[in-house]
Design a protein around this motif. Structure first.
Motif, PDB file in Angstrom:
ATOM      1  N   GLU A 102      -8.484 -30.162  -0.590  1.00 11.83           N
ATOM      2  CA  GLU A 102      -9.873 -30.037  -1.011  1.00 11.83           C
ATOM      3  C   GLU A 102     -10.437 -28.662  -0.674  1.00 11.83           C
ATOM      4  O   GLU A 102     -11.185 -28.072  -1.455  1.00 11.83           O
ATOM      5  CB  GLU A 102     -10.721 -31.126  -0.343  1.00 11.83           C
ATOM      6  N   GLU A 103     -10.054 -28.154   0.493  1.00  8.60           N
ATOM      7  CA  GLU A 103     -10.556 -26.840   0.912  1.00  8.60           C
ATOM      8  C   GLU A 103     -10.014 -25.739   0.019  1.00  8.60           C
ATOM      9  O   GLU A 103     -10.728 -24.786  -0.323  1.00  8.60           O
ATOM     10  CB  GLU A 103     -10.171 -26.577   2.373  1.00  8.60           C
ATOM     11  N   LEU A 104      -8.753 -25.854  -0.375  1.00  7.52           N
ATOM     12  CA  LEU A 104      -8.175 -24.849  -1.261  1.00  7.52           C
ATOM     13  C   LEU A 104      -8.855 -24.834  -2.627  1.00  7.52           C
ATOM     14  O   LEU A 104      -8.926 -23.791  -3.277  1.00  7.52           O
ATOM     15  CB  LEU A 104      -6.676 -25.108  -1.433  1.00  7.52           C
ATOM     16  N   ALA A 105      -9.351 -25.973  -3.047  1.00 12.82           N
ATOM     17  CA  ALA A 105      -9.969 -26.063  -4.377  1.00 12.82           C
ATOM     18  C   ALA A 105     -11.463 -25.757  -4.369  1.00 12.82           C
ATOM     19  O   ALA A 105     -12.032 -25.425  -5.423  1.00 12.82           O
ATOM     20  CB  ALA A 105      -9.751 -27.466  -4.955  1.00 12.82           C
ATOM     21  N   PHE A 106     -12.104 -25.829  -3.211  1.00  9.75           N
ATOM     22  CA  PHE A 106     -13.572 -25.765  -3.172  1.00  9.75           C
ATOM     23  C   PHE A 106     -14.123 -24.470  -3.769  1.00  9.75           C
ATOM     24  O   PHE A 106     -15.048 -24.481  -4.580  1.00  9.75           O
ATOM     25  CB  PHE A 106     -14.067 -25.914  -1.731  1.00  9.75           C
ATOM     26  N   GLY A 107     -13.566 -23.333  -3.365  1.00 10.67           N
ATOM     27  CA  GLY A 107     -14.081 -22.061  -3.865  1.00 10.67           C
ATOM     28  C   GLY A 107     -13.977 -21.946  -5.372  1.00 10.67           C
ATOM     29  O   GLY A 107     -14.877 -21.407  -6.034  1.00 10.67           O
ATOM     30  N   MET A 108     -12.885 -22.443  -5.930  1.00  4.89           N
ATOM     31  CA  MET A 108     -12.722 -22.390  -7.381  1.00  4.89           C
ATOM     32  C   MET A 108     -13.731 -23.284  -8.082  1.00  4.89           C
ATOM     33  O   MET A 108     -14.214 -22.959  -9.179  1.00  4.89           O
ATOM     34  CB  MET A 108     -11.293 -22.793  -7.755  1.00  4.89           C
ATOM     35  N   GLU A 109     -14.065 -24.415  -7.470  1.00  2.00           N
ATOM     36  CA  GLU A 109     -15.076 -25.300  -8.059  1.00  2.00           C
ATOM     37  C   GLU A 109     -16.415 -24.588  -8.177  1.00  2.00           C
ATOM     38  O   GLU A 109     -17.134 -24.726  -9.172  1.00  2.00           O
ATOM     39  CB  GLU A 109     -15.217 -26.557  -7.210  1.00  2.00           C
ATOM     40  N   GLN A 110     -16.759 -23.798  -7.147  1.00  2.00           N
ATOM     41  CA  GLN A 110     -18.036 -23.078  -7.173  1.00  2.00           C
ATOM     42  C   GLN A 110     -18.048 -21.976  -8.233  1.00  2.00           C
ATOM     43  O   GLN A 110     -19.111 -21.610  -8.745  1.00  2.00           O
ATOM     44  CB  GLN A 110     -18.322 -22.460  -5.793  1.00  2.00           C
ATOM     45  N   LEU A 111     -16.864 -21.456  -8.564  1.00  3.67           N
ATOM     46  CA  LEU A 111     -16.769 -20.402  -9.572  1.00  3.67           C
ATOM     47  C   LEU A 111     -16.536 -20.949 -10.976  1.00  3.67           C
ATOM     48  O   LEU A 111     -16.437 -20.185 -11.937  1.00  3.67           O
ATOM     49  CB  LEU A 111     -15.641 -19.431  -9.206  1.00  3.67           C
ATOM     50  N   GLY A 112     -16.435 -22.287 -11.102  1.00  7.17           N
ATOM     51  CA  GLY A 112     -16.287 -22.904 -12.419  1.00  7.17           C
ATOM     52  C   GLY A 112     -14.915 -22.750 -13.033  1.00  7.17           C
ATOM     53  O   GLY A 112     -14.777 -22.707 -14.268  1.00  7.17           O
ATOM     54  N   VAL A 113     -13.873 -22.686 -12.216  1.00  4.93           N
ATOM     55  CA  VAL A 113     -12.512 -22.566 -12.729  1.00  4.93           C
ATOM     56  C   VAL A 113     -12.095 -23.891 -13.379  1.00  4.93           C
ATOM     57  O   VAL A 113     -12.387 -24.977 -12.863  1.00  4.93           O
ATOM     58  CB  VAL A 113     -11.535 -22.202 -11.587  1.00  4.93           C
ATOM     59  N   ALA A 114     -11.396 -23.822 -14.489  1.00  9.27           N
ATOM     60  CA  ALA A 114     -10.959 -25.023 -15.200  1.00  9.27           C
ATOM     61  C   ALA A 114     -10.018 -25.852 -14.334  1.00  9.27           C
ATOM     62  O   ALA A 114      -9.194 -25.294 -13.601  1.00  9.27           O
ATOM     63  CB  ALA A 114     -10.261 -24.625 -16.494  1.00  9.27           C
ATOM     64  N   PRO A 115     -10.098 -27.206 -14.404  1.00  7.67           N
ATOM     65  CA  PRO A 115      -9.279 -28.064 -13.540  1.00  7.67           C
ATOM     66  C   PRO A 115      -7.782 -27.793 -13.623  1.00  7.67           C
ATOM     67  O   PRO A 115      -7.097 -27.776 -12.602  1.00  7.67           O
ATOM     68  CB  PRO A 115      -9.622 -29.476 -14.037  1.00  7.67           C
ATOM     69  N   ALA A 116      -7.253 -27.579 -14.824  1.00  7.70           N
ATOM     70  CA  ALA A 116      -5.817 -27.335 -14.950  1.00  7.70           C
ATOM     71  C   ALA A 116      -5.408 -26.051 -14.241  1.00  7.70           C
ATOM     72  O   ALA A 116      -4.370 -25.988 -13.569  1.00  7.70           O
ATOM     73  CB  ALA A 116      -5.427 -27.265 -16.431  1.00  7.70           C
ATOM     74  N   LEU A 117      -6.231 -25.018 -14.346  1.00  4.33           N
ATOM     75  CA  LEU A 117      -5.940 -23.752 -13.682  1.00  4.33           C
ATOM     76  C   LEU A 117      -6.097 -23.889 -12.164  1.00  4.33           C
ATOM     77  O   LEU A 117      -5.334 -23.295 -11.398  1.00  4.33           O
ATOM     78  CB  LEU A 117      -6.872 -22.659 -14.213  1.00  4.33           C
ATOM     79  N   MET A 118      -7.088 -24.707 -11.753  1.00  2.54           N
ATOM     80  CA  MET A 118      -7.277 -24.956 -10.317  1.00  2.54           C
ATOM     81  C   MET A 118      -6.019 -25.564  -9.720  1.00  2.54           C
ATOM     82  O   MET A 118      -5.549 -25.134  -8.649  1.00  2.54           O
ATOM     83  CB  MET A 118      -8.476 -25.895 -10.089  1.00  2.54           C
ATOM     84  N   ARG A 119      -5.462 -26.552 -10.374  1.00  2.00           N
ATOM     85  CA  ARG A 119      -4.262 -27.231  -9.873  1.00  2.00           C
ATOM     86  C   ARG A 119      -3.104 -26.234  -9.750  1.00  2.00           C
ATOM     87  O   ARG A 119      -2.365 -26.231  -8.754  1.00  2.00           O
ATOM     88  CB  ARG A 119      -3.888 -28.382 -10.808  1.00  2.00           C
TER      89      ARG A 119
END
Length: 548
Positions: A102-119
């Motif tokens: 969750e911590e690795l993904a949090f910053g990308m969520e705030q920047l609006g990164v697409a879910p597939a790219l986040m993974r």
């Protein structure tokens, strides 16, 4: 990419600026290393590069800082979030979620990164930093080093153009530190990421640096190529100190480069009279025969994690013992179990008088077995350094000024009117250590005691431990700092997955280890020398003129 123009920073109430007229430039795709004594303003310089200074810290900023074309006077930290990633000294304080993934993904969520790219990015960072096995673990259950890697990974997933890192390897074991620095080097070389990093353990990072900014105690800066700046810098890694002693020009910055020119020096040392018996300096009298602390079949479990497995440990009066091992090997769990305040699943601990510290009140136990944890701020609760020192004197029942004297030895110049939270990480650690040492406990336990300390402060700590040893006090320190261990420890206990895998004199354990050998041992192998001080003493009978 980063430009400092006549930068000066003065905090409210301070008698003098923290930084004075700093002018330096870091080009795109460079790794810039910021060095200097504890409290010299390294964290302030890093804060200015990400606009946290002065927008969050307060104070007055004169001059300009321009990052990726943006003037930090006109841009708040959030305005730089798309280009600058920041990792602070205390990773736990920066976490906003509960688990690694969750911590690795949090910053990308705030920047609006697409879910597939986040993974995809999460998986890449898990592999890059060796975190795959920890992906589902709660952050609070990780060791300090594991938390540090997660904090770095959480920034990397956002793929910033600039990385600002404050002591990124301070809590990492040597192998993990090499992995992290190698990953940063790949980002610099392959992706053109610009890295600004402050680090006290220069022996780990200097070989990766393209440029160095060296700060002095007055906040002035010298910037330039690493070899040029470090040739006269007040702080330098052992490889540079050895080069200075040997008269090598140009100065080597890596073990590999030093070995290429070390042949003549090695030949001189082979003929030196003292080569066969290198002393650990400074040393006290012979270790007393009676045990100061004995642990038998000590066992610690944290849920499903078996952190310490039936460990037997005997510490004798007048002995400095280093507890080493990779992150998560059980070092901190063992220290807390020995001290008595941490959990035990089995086993016993006995002091010289037969008492078990687990049966004592905390205030009484610290007079027998004192522990300074990885997060020294846990021991500090008063609003000023002066009040903490006075309280330390009162609780220990010692003359006024005792705690302050210890602090001045470890971190000279620490302001008495500062709040502990406003100190650098190294100054906070020095203050907590001084408070614990004031009680003069027979047994002292230290968890990563050199984290945040510069070489001068480490020398002061080594001198202090030598004095404790000469008075029959016992020290057990858990540390990843192989250079400090080589300097002050007479014995090393090596842990792996909660088991003791080695327990022998420091020279034997360190010299033969590919992971834990200090720089001098690697450069001069197979000679039995660990530190620059060992080399200097060995050369004394045949003169110390410039070897080449």
């Amino acid at each position: 990419m980063i430009r400092f123009e006549n930068l000066s920073v003065t905090y409210a109430g301070a008698r003098a600026p923290t930084l004075r007229d700093v002018t330096a430039e870091v080009d795109e795709g460079e790794l810039c290393l910021v060095v200097g004594p504890t409290g010299s303003g390294k964290s302030t310089l890093l804060g200015a590069a990400c606009a946290r200074v002065p927008h969050f810290s307060g104070g007055t900023l004169a001059g300009r800082v321009v990052v990726a074309g943006r003037d930090t006077r006109d841009h708040l930290p959030r305005d730089l979030a798309d280009v600058v990633g920041v990792v602070g000294q205390d990773p736990l304080a920066g976490f906003v979620t509960d688990s690694v993934e969750e911590e690795l993904a949090f910053g990308m969520e705030q920047l609006g990164v697409a879910p597939a790219l986040m993974r995809k990015r999460v998986e890449e960072v898990l592999d890059l930093l060796g975190l795959a096995a920890l992906r589902g673990r709660p952050l609070a259950d990780l060791s300090g080093g594991e938390q540090q890697r997660v904090a770095i990974g959480a920034v990397l997933t956002a793929q910033p153009r600039v990385l600002v890192l404050d002591e990124p390897t301070s809590a990492l074991d040597p192998a993990a530190a090499e992995d992290v620095l190698a990953a940063l080097a790949r980002l610099v070389h392959d992706l053109g990421v610009t890295v600004l990093v402050a680090e006290h353990r220069l022996e780990r990072v200097v070989q990766f640096a393209d440029t160095v900014i060296a700060l002095d105690d007055a906040g002035h800066a010298t910037a330039g190529p690493p070899a040029q700046v470090l040739a006269t810098s007040a702080v330098a890694p052992p490889v540079v100190e050895l080069g200075r002693l040997a008269g090598w020009d140009p100065l080597p910055l890596s073990v590999r480069d030093a070995r290429r020119v070390a042949g003549p020096l090695r030949e001189r040392l082979t003929t030196a009279e003292q080569i066969a018996v290198p002393e650990r300096a400074p040393v006290g009298p012979a270790v007393h025969p009676q045990p100061a602390l004995t642990a038998r079949r000590l066992d610690v479990r944290h849920g499903d994690v078996h952190a310490v497995r039936a460990v037997d440990l005997t510490l004798r009066a007048g002995e400095v013992v280093a507890l080493m091992g990779r992150n998560g090997s059980g070092k901190s769990s063992l220290l807390w179990a020995v001290q008595g305040q941490g959990p035990r699943s089995g086993g016993t601990v006995q002091l010289a008088d037969g008492a078990d510290p687990a049966g004592m009140r905390a205030a009484v136990a610290r007079r027998h077995v004192a522990l300074v944890p990885q997060t020294p701020a846990d021991l500090l609760y008063l609003p000023t350094v002066d009040e903490e020192c006075s309280a330390g004197d009162e609780q220990a029942g010692v003359p006024p000024g005792t705690t302050r004297g210890l602090l001045d030895l470890l971190a000279p110049g620490t302001g008495v009117d500062h709040h502990p939270r406003d100190l650098s990480e190294g100054q906070r650690l020095a203050l907590a250590l001084a408070v614990q040492l004031a009680a003069d406990p027979p047994v002292l336990l230290l968890d990563e005691p050199t984290r945040g300390l510069d070489y001068t402060a480490k020398a002061g700590l080594a001198e202090l431990l030598a004095r404790l040893r000469s008075r029959g006090r016992t020290v057990l320190l858990a540390s990843h700092d192989v250079e400090f261990v080589a300097r002050c420890a007479g014995r090393v206990v090596l842990l792996a997955d909660g088991d003791v895998v080695a327990d022998a004199d420091a020279a034997t354990v360190l010299r033969d280890s590919a992971t834990f050998a200090p720089q001098v041992a690697k450069i001069l192998r197979p000679l039995p020398l660990l530190t620059v001080a060992d080399v200097r003493r060995a050369l004394e009978p045949v003169g110390t003129g410039g070897a080449s």
